[in-house]
Write an enzyme that holds these catalytic residues in place. Structure first.
Site, PDB file in Angstrom:
ATOM      1  N   CYS A  82       0.824  -1.207   0.000  1.00  0.00           N
ATOM      2  CA  CYS A  82       0.000   0.000   0.000  1.00  0.00           C
ATOM      3  C   CYS A  82       0.857   1.256   0.000  1.00  0.00           C
ATOM      4  O   CYS A  82       0.424   2.310  -0.462  1.00  0.00           O
ATOM      5  CB  CYS A  82      -0.923   0.013   1.213  1.00  0.00           C
ATOM      6  SG  CYS A  82      -2.156  -1.301   1.167  1.00  0.00           S
ATOM      7  N   ALA A  83       2.061   1.144   0.552  1.00  0.00           N
ATOM      8  CA  ALA A  83       2.940   2.307   0.628  1.00  0.00           C
ATOM      9  C   ALA A  83       4.164   2.152  -0.255  1.00  0.00           C
ATOM     10  O   ALA A  83       5.056   2.993  -0.206  1.00  0.00           O
ATOM     11  CB  ALA A  83       3.375   2.533   2.078  1.00  0.00           C
TER      12      ALA A  83
END
Length: 1509
Positions: free
Chosen positions: A1476-1477
């Site tokens: 997600c990052a």
């Protein structure tokens, strides 16, 4: 010593008894009463009295149990009320800095305020009595209680404090020689009192607190005492700035600034800023004394600190702006030098935008009144700094600030104001005459300063105007240019304009509508002709300056009154836009005169036409213009050739001669001699080429194209092929530039010089609720237009509308307005003639199930974005408009019939843009009542247009492999027109027509040149059908982009009213539909998002970066659980329930904890892989029914649907219904991915993209996915054409057809039958499928193969894909993109990177830097990875094996590599990620080889699930 930081050795250098309270033995002064901490210290020398102090009694007062007293507000804030240069929402406190202060919670204060007045009054009375007794023990306790009580007071409750009695006692204690803790508490009490009761600052000043506080600061004994004094002065200065200033507080505050922490330094300069708010003239010596030190503070590194210092300086200059002497003194204190250094080096990072612009404004005010400032700025080469600021500032981005009322917030405006002060105007105001003349003397005495300044400024200002700046910026730039010319010597002008085509620049300005701009351009022409007549006369003739002046004089002759146009312009005077503010009554528009006074200044009574006549009579007489220095020789030759081409264009059977003439025209056009833009236009080449390509029918009003126009069709096609061949020739032998590139660049240059596409901006627009009456009653967040509907004078069948003025929604179409009006104006006999009111309404509306999903989706989108009331979806369902219904009414605006394809608002804008340039929709536009007339429609106004847009011409009637009649640009050639609302008399019309034609030729170049070669073979001019070997050097698509139009479109889309596509001017929609290639890819993506989804914040992969329920773009989020083991079923369920939703889709996997961006991106990757598996019967190359049930379909050129015969429903266990469902699902997935900004890992062929965009596929498209079949069919096509020519008897005899063969083999010997090659189950014909193919039926065979491959065999799959896609948003919205662009949007970019890209676009953090050994190893390994390994690595880290459009630099969040710690053997650890990052946790492996081994293992085996790490 580091700036803006406390000295590290400050406390160490002090004796033990003078250690600051924020040294290790103490806490910060404001954390708690210093008395308490002094009692707790183990150092006996800290305070000799502290050991004798009794412990405060626990039951003295209940306030002792309250929390530690705090300041009411942050000590680092300053009074910014009624001060526009300081933003009140900026917090100056720093929670991470030592000594920072926090506001107390509200509840304790409320508890304190809740006490009875009698109790509070009693407490303060006891404290006062204790202070008056002056007993050491009681004084300390009383001060402690007072601080505690004041810390929770507000303005109301603090009224109980006996200020006049209390303040003298506190001042006396603070200034005495008593105990240090008592003095500290006294100063703190003063601070709290001024904070809670600001008006008490007057009493504090009156009783002599300022000398005491300043004295403590000038002779520091205790650092905590000094900090408290600074905080007290900051509070006092808010209400008593002048007394503080007069007491010498600035010098006291700044004396030992470097000893304090950052937060206290901020407090100190906040106090200085408060004192500088209103500086009286008698305090100037104080200011001048402290100014050098204040200027030096601009070099500090803390942004809030520097910003406060900048605000102090801005206020000082504001106070002295009316005094030239004081401004000169300010300039002598290094103020100019420090300010220039700040704005040129650190200003962007240290200052917010408002303060940064105000610092430029500070220099402007200095230059407006100080000659010292002017000279200093020029010597400091301020031009270079302003050039960087102006170039860095995106002018179109500032479009929302273009109106004069908002210009003070515009960075470009501030730069122009400063430049106008440095270069004084030639038109002088008498009040400033002497000062301006002195400025002029500086420029004339030191010409090198002017020359250097002009070299920096001239190019960027000219570029700004050419790039499409708004009216105000354009006027400011041309005014500066004109003034520079005025002060420059002839030699300097030659040097300055050496690389600048100033003649073309001025010619474009003279064509503008605004008279202020035209006047400045005429002045520039006059100055250049005065100083360098021999240099510029020829250039002005060739570039069209003289022509533009003649056009001005013709315009004057056509007007009834010479002042008529000027009066209209004078209502919006620009003359003083960039001057310093002055009383309005002293100003008059310069356009009212150009007579010269005794000083040579221009003033008096006249118009721009007067100046134009003077120039014409003095410099551009008939004799001068007709001389040999006029138009170039190539221009004359080109005119002659174009005239010859026009004269012979209609002669039948003259194509070979015409081709030779055209060849001569192109040779002259691309000859060695250069040709100006004006000469290019005036030669008539554009109209001649358009006339030639349209078979002499260009803009022919009598032109009617129908199915009987076969000869016209063939002539146009033949000429197009000849022209295409010429276009791809080299300009000259050995050149890399083709004729096509030359033509495109010339046309783009001409298009940029015309200003036919105005930007309409909204001013004073605010989001609020507006009451709408038409089409339905509701409220909206955008304004509505006031319309008065009036019956036409000739109308007798309809009634007069008596509803008065109506509030019409700006997005309303004419059909919706008609629906509202028709029942109210239709008479009884009118209704009877048509059945009933319902019948007439039904003629307008069609809400039946036959409405396409595209229409419904579009209308639902519009309603949902415009309506904010409770009508909701019910109103949407009841107001779906059938655009193809025949209207009953015709609407007119000022006598002009309105088109039903545009909204009423767009028609109003179109009318307004025809009257004035740079339209700004302010309150006047929305408050005015616009009159619209209506009458009964006699016939369908769009009937003829519809007929032209859909000519009936079957492919069988022409001998061509391409359905040319369905190609948009060729259709325009057939109709000899351009489908645009632009006036046909506009020069831009012809340019757009030719650009569209050239872009079409470029896209279909292979088809055109191949067909010509096939024709040459068929006619015997070539021996071999070598069309498959055709090699074309096409023009890059970027060459067709008009950067000026792209910037205008982006500027228009940033307007507040552009939240709905109907809020855009007509040209945006028309050019996007007819010529999308004119706009950049980025601009088209924004337009697509805006018109399709209404997104002003465009969706990207970053929409899921946070865990909030709404994305950054404002869209809500919806989650769906997916089963990894059954992706098709999960995806089908997901799309069934979520496809039509506007929410951003997020994926979770069953029995996994991961959610967010990473799992969602991986889902799109996995489902796209599922569609590519073999055995599904979806794609060409799929071995249906084979034993190979694993792996993916091999399609190196992209996937294309497998042809399915309509007679076959089951094939090798695959049912076509399953194929149909999967194509529906694929359409849904692709549409949802595009809408949500996701990328999928599927390679679709370019022909597939063309097919879904409803472009006719041909034999040439087969080459793009099956080259071998395509080449074979093309060679067969060549044989067929040759056979037809031989049979026609025009060449040879009929027996010659027997000798035709395919690569040495006769057609009948090839063993072909009427089955689709590669698909034996697909019978091309039921009648002759057993018949073998020979030369006689070869044409039929080719047509059937092409039909089955590109149309009949895949039509059901394509319709299924479209039906699924249209459930999400209309597929037609993608027509503004090319196939390659669609692939980029959908699939991103293939993984490729260089070492430099890796270094630039990867962030290293938490234990790693760019120089760390593991990091260097990682970068080297990434660079060495093979293609498949790179894809695996990228999918491991981000969830997708592809990069987003833009490559690694566009990855968001940025790829971050951090150190992964381990308690075990590091070399045994595996890397882990947070997809997600885009976060890679990498252990510091001992060797590069070990890192490679563990990384490859992780990216290979570590995928397929999301769990907590």
């Amino acid at each position: 010593m580091e700036r803006a930081r406390k000295r590290s050795d400050a406390s160490d250098s002090l004796p033990a008894d003078k250690r600051p309270c924020n040294s290790p033995e103490f806490r910060t002064a404001t954390s708690a009463p210093s008395l308490v901490y002094l009692q707790q210290t183990n150092n006996p020398s800290t305070s000799t009295s502290s050991m004798d102090m009794p412990t405060p009694p626990q039951n003295t007062t209940s306030t002792m149990d309250m929390p530690t007293p705090q300041l009411n507000t942050s000590t680092a804030t300053m009074d910014t009320s009624m001060d526009p240069v300081y933003s009140s929402d900026e917090s100056d406190s720093d929670n991470n800095s030592e000594g920072s202060h926090e506001s107390p919670p509200s509840s304790p204060r409320q508890a304190y305020n809740g006490r009875t007045d009698d109790s509070g009054h009693g407490n303060f009375k006891k404290i006062l009595e204790a202070l008056e007794k002056n007993e050491p023990a009681e004084v300390a306790v009383a001060l402690f209680q007072l601080c505690e009580a004041l810390s929770f007071c507000n303005e109301d409750s603090v009224g109980l404090v006996p200020v006049e009695k209390m303040v003298p006692l506190l001042v006396n204690i603070a200034g005495g020689e008593g105990q240090p803790d008592e003095m500290l508490l006294a100063v703190r009490a003063i601070t709290y009192l001024c904070d809670a009761m600001p008006r008490s600052a007057a009493s504090v000043v009156k009783h002599g607190a300022l000398p005491v506080l300043c004295g403590k600061l000038l002779s520091i004994e205790y650092l905590d005492m000094a900090e408290q004094c600074l905080q007290a002065l900051e509070k006092i200065s808010k209400k008593q700035p002048v007394p503080c200033l007069q007491a010498g507080s600035i010098n006291a505050v700044l004396a030992y600034l470097d000893f304090f922490s950052t937060s206290i330094q901020r407090t100190a300069v906040s106090a200085v800023a408060n004192m500088c708010k209103r500086v009286p003239p008698d305090c100037s010596p104080i200011i001048m004394e402290s100014l050098p030190q204040l200027c030096n503070l601009l070099q500090y590194s803390d942004s809030k600190f520097v910003e406060t210092v900048a605000i102090s300086l801005i206020r000082i200059v504001d106070s002295y702006s009316s005094s030239p002497q004081l401004l000169d003194e300010l300039c002598q204190c290094s103020l100019v030098e420090r300010t220039v250094h700040l704005i040129s080096v650190d200003g962007r990072t240290l200052l917010n935008n408002t303060t940064y612009m105000n610092m430029i404004g500070l220099l402007t005010k200095l230059a407006s009144g100080s000659l010292v400032a002017v000279k200093s700025l020029l010597e400091l080469n301020i031009g270079s700094t302003l050039k960087a600021i102006f170039m860095d500032f995106d002018l179109p981005q500032s479009a929302q600030y273009f109106h004069t009322d908002d210009l003070r917030f515009n960075q470009a405006y501030e730069v122009l104001k400063l430049v106008n002060q440095l270069i004084p105007p030639a038109v002088k105001d008498l009040a400033d005459m002497q000062f301006i003349l002195t400025k002029e003397k500086i420029l004339t005495d030191q010409p090198t300063l002017l020359c250097q300044f002009s070299k920096d400024i001239l190019p960027v200002f000219i570029k700004a105007v050419n790039s499409g700046s708004n009216l105000y910026v354009s006027y400011g730039c041309i005014s500066v240019v004109s003034n520079i010319f005025y002060f420059s010597t002839p030699e300097m002008l030659v040097e300055l304009l050496y690389d600048i085509n100033i003649s073309s620049f001025l010619a474009n300005l003279l064509a503008k509508k605004d008279h202020h701009v035209v006047f400045s351009a005429l002045r520039a022409v006059e100055i250049l002709m005065q100083k360098l007549p021999d240099v510029f006369l020829s250039s002005f003739i060739k570039e069209g300056v003289v022509y533009a002046i003649d056009a001005l004089l013709m315009q004057e002759a056509c007007q009834n009154s010479g002042n008529q146009a000027v009066d209209g312009s004078a209502s919006r005077c620009l003359c003083y836009t960039f001057d310093m503010p002055k009383p309005a009554q002293t100003r008059s528009c310069h356009l009212r005169g150009i007579n010269k006074d005794e000083n040579g200044s221009q003033s008096g009574n006249g118009t721009i036409f007067t100046l134009a006549r003077q120039l014409k009579g003095k410099y551009f007489t008939h004799e001068a213009v007709s001389a040999d220095i006029g138009l170039s020789e190539i221009s004359h030759k080109l005119k002659t050739c174009c005239q010859l081409l026009n004269d012979t264009i209609d002669i039948p059977s003259n194509e070979e001669y015409l081709s030779n003439v055209l060849d001569e025209v192109m040779r002259e056009l691309c000859g060695g001699e250069t040709m100006t833009t004006f000469e290019f236009v005036e030669s008539g080449i554009v109209k001649s080429l358009a006339n030639y390509l349209t078979n002499g029918k260009y803009l022919d009003k009598d032109m009617v194209y129908d199915s009987n126009s076969h000869d016209h069709y063939m002539s146009v096609l033949r000429r197009l092929k000849s022209f295409a061949r010429l276009c791809f020739n080299r300009v000259y032998k050995g050149s890399d530039e083709t004729v096509m590139i030359f033509l495109v660049r010339k046309l783009q240059s001409v298009l940029s010089s015309f200003d036919s596409f105005p930007v309409v901006l909204s001013h004073g627009y605010r989001h609020r609720s507006f009451r709408i009456e038409v089409p339905v009653r509701h409220t909206a967040t955008h304004p509505c237009v006031k319309i008065s509907f009036v019956r036409d004078n000739d109308e007798i069948e309809l009634s007069e509308f008596d509803g008065g003025v109506l509030y019409v929604e700006s997005t309303s179409s004419l059909a919706e307005i008609e629906r509202y009006l028709w029942p109210k104006i239709c008479k009884t006999h009118c209704v009877d003639g048509e059945g009933s009111k319902e019948a007439s309404t039904a003629a307008i509306l069609d809400v039946s199930s036959t409405c396409s999903s595209e229409e419904v989706t579009s209308h639902e989108r519009r309603e949902s974005t415009s309506s904010e009331d409770s009508y909701g979806e019910e109103q949407v369902e009841n107001t779906v408009i059938n655009e193809h219904a025949v209207p009953n009414l015709v609407f007119k605006l000022k006598g002009k019939e309105l088109s039903s394809s545009f909204t009423l608002y767009q028609s109003l804008l179109d009318d307004q843009t025809n009257l004035e340039p740079d339209v700004i929709n302010g309150p006047k536009f929305w408050n005015d009542v616009h009159t619209v007339t209506y009458k009964r429609a006699t016939n369908h106004p769009n009937g003829n247009i519809q007929q032209l847009e859909n000519p009936i011409l079957s492919s069988s009637s022409v001998n061509s492999t391409v359905q040319w009649h369905s190609v948009p640009f060729f259709s325009s050639l057939l109709k000899a027109n351009f489908p645009c609302n632009l006036s046909k008399s506009s020069p831009s019309f012809d340019i757009l027509f030719m650009l569209r034609t050239l872009e079409g030729i470029n896209r279909f170049s292979y088809s055109l040149l191949s067909e010509e070669k096939i024709d040459s073979f068929a006619e015997g001019r070539k021996n071999e059908p070598d069309s498959p070997k055709t090699s074309v050097s096409t023009v890059p698509q970027d060459e067709f982009i008009s950067h000026k139009l792209s910037e205008k479109l982006e500027q228009q889309m940033r307007d507040p009213l552009a939240s709905n596509p109907s809020g855009l001017p007509l040209w945006c929609k028309q050019l996007m539909e007819t010529s999308p290639f004119l706009f950049s890819f980025e601009a088209r993506k924004k337009y697509f998002r805006l018109t399709t989804f209404g997104h002003k914040i465009h969706t990207s992969s970053s929409d899921s970066d946070d865990s909030s329920p709404r994305s950054p773009s404002g869209r809500s989020r919806e989650k769906f659980k997916v089963d990894r083991q059954n992706l098709f079923e999960s995806a089908s369920q997901m799309m069934e329930s979520k496809a039509r939703n506007k929410a951003l889709l997020e994926v979770e996997y069953l029995e996994e904890v991961g959610t967010g961006l990473g799992p969602t991106i991986e889902f799109y990757t996995l489902i796209s892989h599922e569609f590519q598996k073999v055995g599904l019967g979806l794609w060409r190359g799929d071995l249906c029914g084979s034993n190979e049930n694993q792996g993916f379909v091999a399609a190196p050129l992209g996937l294309f649907p497998r042809p399915w015969s309509a007679a076959v429903e089951n094939l090798h266990g695959v049912n076509f219904q399953d194929v149909h469902k999967k194509f529906v699902l694929l359409g849904q997935v692709v549409a949802k991915a595009i809408k949500d900004g996701r990328i999928v890992d599927i390679t679709l062929s370019r022909a597939f993209y063309r097919a879904i965009l409803e472009q006719e596929l041909s034999i040439y498209d087969i080459l793009s996915f099956d080259p071998e079949l395509g080449r074979t069919l093309l060679e067969f096509e060549a044989l067929v054409k040759k056979s037809e020519i031989l049979r026609s008897g025009s060449v040879g005899n009929h027996a010659s057809t027997c000798n035709l063969d395919y690569r040495g083999t006769k057609i009948e010997d090839l063993g072909l039958d009427f089955c689709l090659p590669g698909y034996a189950e697909y019978l091309l014909s039921d009648k002759n499928h057993c018949e073998s193919v020979d030369i006689d039926n070869l044409k039929e065979y080719i047509n059937m193969v092409v039909e089955a491959t590109t149309r009949a065999g895949i039509c059901r799959q394509l319709e299924a894909f479209k039906s699924g896609f249209n459930q999400v948003f209309p597929l037609s919205a993608l027509k503004v993109f090319t196939e390659n662009e669609l692939d980029t949007m959908l699939c991103g970019e293939n993984v490729s990177w260089s070492f430099a890209e890796l270094v630039d676009n990867i962030k290293f953090d938490h234990g790693y830097t760019a120089n760390s050994s593991p990091v260097i190893n990682l970068l080297e390994i990434m660079q060495e990875l093979e293609s498949a390994q790179r894809r695996a690595f990228l999918q491991f880290v981000t969830g997708s094996p592809r990069l987003p459009p833009g490559g690694l630099a566009s990855l968001h969040p940025k790829l971050t590599v951090v150190r992964k710690h381990s308690n075990t053997d590091t070399d045994m650890e595996l890397p882990s990620v947070m997809t997600c990052a885009n976060y890679l946790k990498l252990p510091p492996y001992s060797t590069k080889e070990k890192m490679r081994e563990r990384l490859l293992y992780a990216i290979t085996e570590g995928q397929g699930s999301f769990h907590l790490s």
